[in-house]
Design a protein around this motif. Sequence first.
Motif, PDB file in Angstrom:
ATOM      1  N   ARG A  32      66.623  25.232 -90.946  1.00  0.00           N
ATOM      2  CA  ARG A  32      65.820  25.845 -89.880  1.00  0.00           C
ATOM      3  C   ARG A  32      64.331  25.893 -90.236  1.00  0.00           C
ATOM      4  N   HIS A  33      63.494  25.686 -89.224  1.00  0.00           N
ATOM      5  CA  HIS A  33      62.045  25.743 -89.416  1.00  0.00           C
ATOM      6  C   HIS A  33      61.616  27.134 -89.895  1.00  0.00           C
ATOM      7  N   LEU A  34      62.266  28.160 -89.370  1.00  0.00           N
ATOM      8  CA  LEU A  34      61.931  29.529 -89.765  1.00  0.00           C
ATOM      9  C   LEU A  34      62.212  29.745 -91.246  1.00  0.00           C
ATOM     10  N   GLY A  35      63.250  29.106 -91.765  1.00  0.00           N
ATOM     11  CA  GLY A  35      63.546  29.188 -93.190  1.00  0.00           C
ATOM     12  C   GLY A  35      62.413  28.604 -94.022  1.00  0.00           C
ATOM     13  N   PHE A  36      61.857  27.499 -93.544  1.00  0.00           N
ATOM     14  CA  PHE A  36      60.720  26.889 -94.246  1.00  0.00           C
ATOM     15  C   PHE A  36      59.551  27.863 -94.307  1.00  0.00           C
ATOM     16  N   LEU A  37      59.258  28.502 -93.190  1.00  0.00           N
ATOM     17  CA  LEU A  37      58.147  29.462 -93.168  1.00  0.00           C
ATOM     18  C   LEU A  37      58.423  30.651 -94.082  1.00  0.00           C
ATOM     19  N   ALA A  38      59.676  31.101 -94.126  1.00  0.00           N
ATOM     20  CA  ALA A  38      60.037  32.215 -95.013  1.00  0.00           C
ATOM     21  C   ALA A  38      59.873  31.812 -96.475  1.00  0.00           C
ATOM     22  N   TYR A  39      60.320  30.613 -96.833  1.00  0.00           N
ATOM     23  CA  TYR A  39      60.172  30.143 -98.208  1.00  0.00           C
ATOM     24  C   TYR A  39      58.692  29.974 -98.557  1.00  0.00           C
ATOM     25  N   LEU A  40      57.918  29.478 -97.623  1.00  0.00           N
ATOM     26  CA  LEU A  40      56.485  29.306 -97.851  1.00  0.00           C
ATOM     27  C   LEU A  40      55.828  30.666 -98.109  1.00  0.00           C
ATOM     28  N   GLY A  41      56.180  31.639 -97.298  1.00  0.00           N
ATOM     29  CA  GLY A  41      55.667  32.999 -97.502  1.00  0.00           C
ATOM     30  C   GLY A  41      56.084  33.565 -98.851  1.00  0.00           C
ATOM     31  N   MET A  42      57.327  33.293 -99.245  1.00  0.00           N
ATOM     32  CA  MET A  42      57.798  33.772-100.538  1.00  0.00           C
ATOM     33  C   MET A  42      57.020  33.110-101.682  1.00  0.00           C
ATOM     34  N   ALA A  43      56.750  31.815-101.573  1.00  0.00           N
ATOM     35  CA  ALA A  43      56.006  31.110-102.620  1.00  0.00           C
ATOM     36  C   ALA A  43      54.601  31.696-102.780  1.00  0.00           C
ATOM     37  N   VAL A  44      53.940  31.955-101.676  1.00  0.00           N
ATOM     38  CA  VAL A  44      52.591  32.530-101.733  1.00  0.00           C
ATOM     39  C   VAL A  44      52.653  33.949-102.297  1.00  0.00           C
TER      40      VAL A  44
END
Length: 176
Positions: A32-44
């Motif tokens: 899911r695209h939302l998962g990508f955004l969540a992982y990106l937020g977690m990385a930052v």
Amino acid sequence: MLGTRFHHLGSALHLPDASMAVFFLGGLFLRRHLGFLAYLGMAVAVDYLAITGRGLGFFQHYCVTPSYAFLLLAYAALWYGGRWVAPRLAPEWRALAATLAVAALAASVSFLISNGAFYWFGGRYADPNLAEYLSRLWRWGPLFVRTTLGYVVVALGFYAVVAHHLRQLAVARRHD
């Protein structure tokens, strides 16, 4: 990612950074695209905690330059590489080998993006030139790709074992 991102290269006490593998596997299994955004937020968020936890200002850290924004593209290459190969994933050696090949390609592209952005746009090198960049690329690229593939191999092995056991359970239930 949370357990490894604080130590990018690893040591005797810490595993190497699994972020690249986590993004590929997230695309492979979550999609899911939302998962990508969540992982990106977690990385930052992890970067922020790792940097400020040492008493440093986030934007004053050596690695946080205008090139940091390119991590979005670098991680997207991994996530969407995983997402692209996901429909072909099966617990069979050919499908697993193809998935690993896509992981290698996605990790290579991701490293080219992140490392290239840091080298060319990070402002950390007085006289950037192609020869120096290629030298640095060949010095660090294989390590990052190999580390990513190591984590992906473990995850695919786990996937294959679980899929095999689930298949055997289904066969056993049909015979009962």
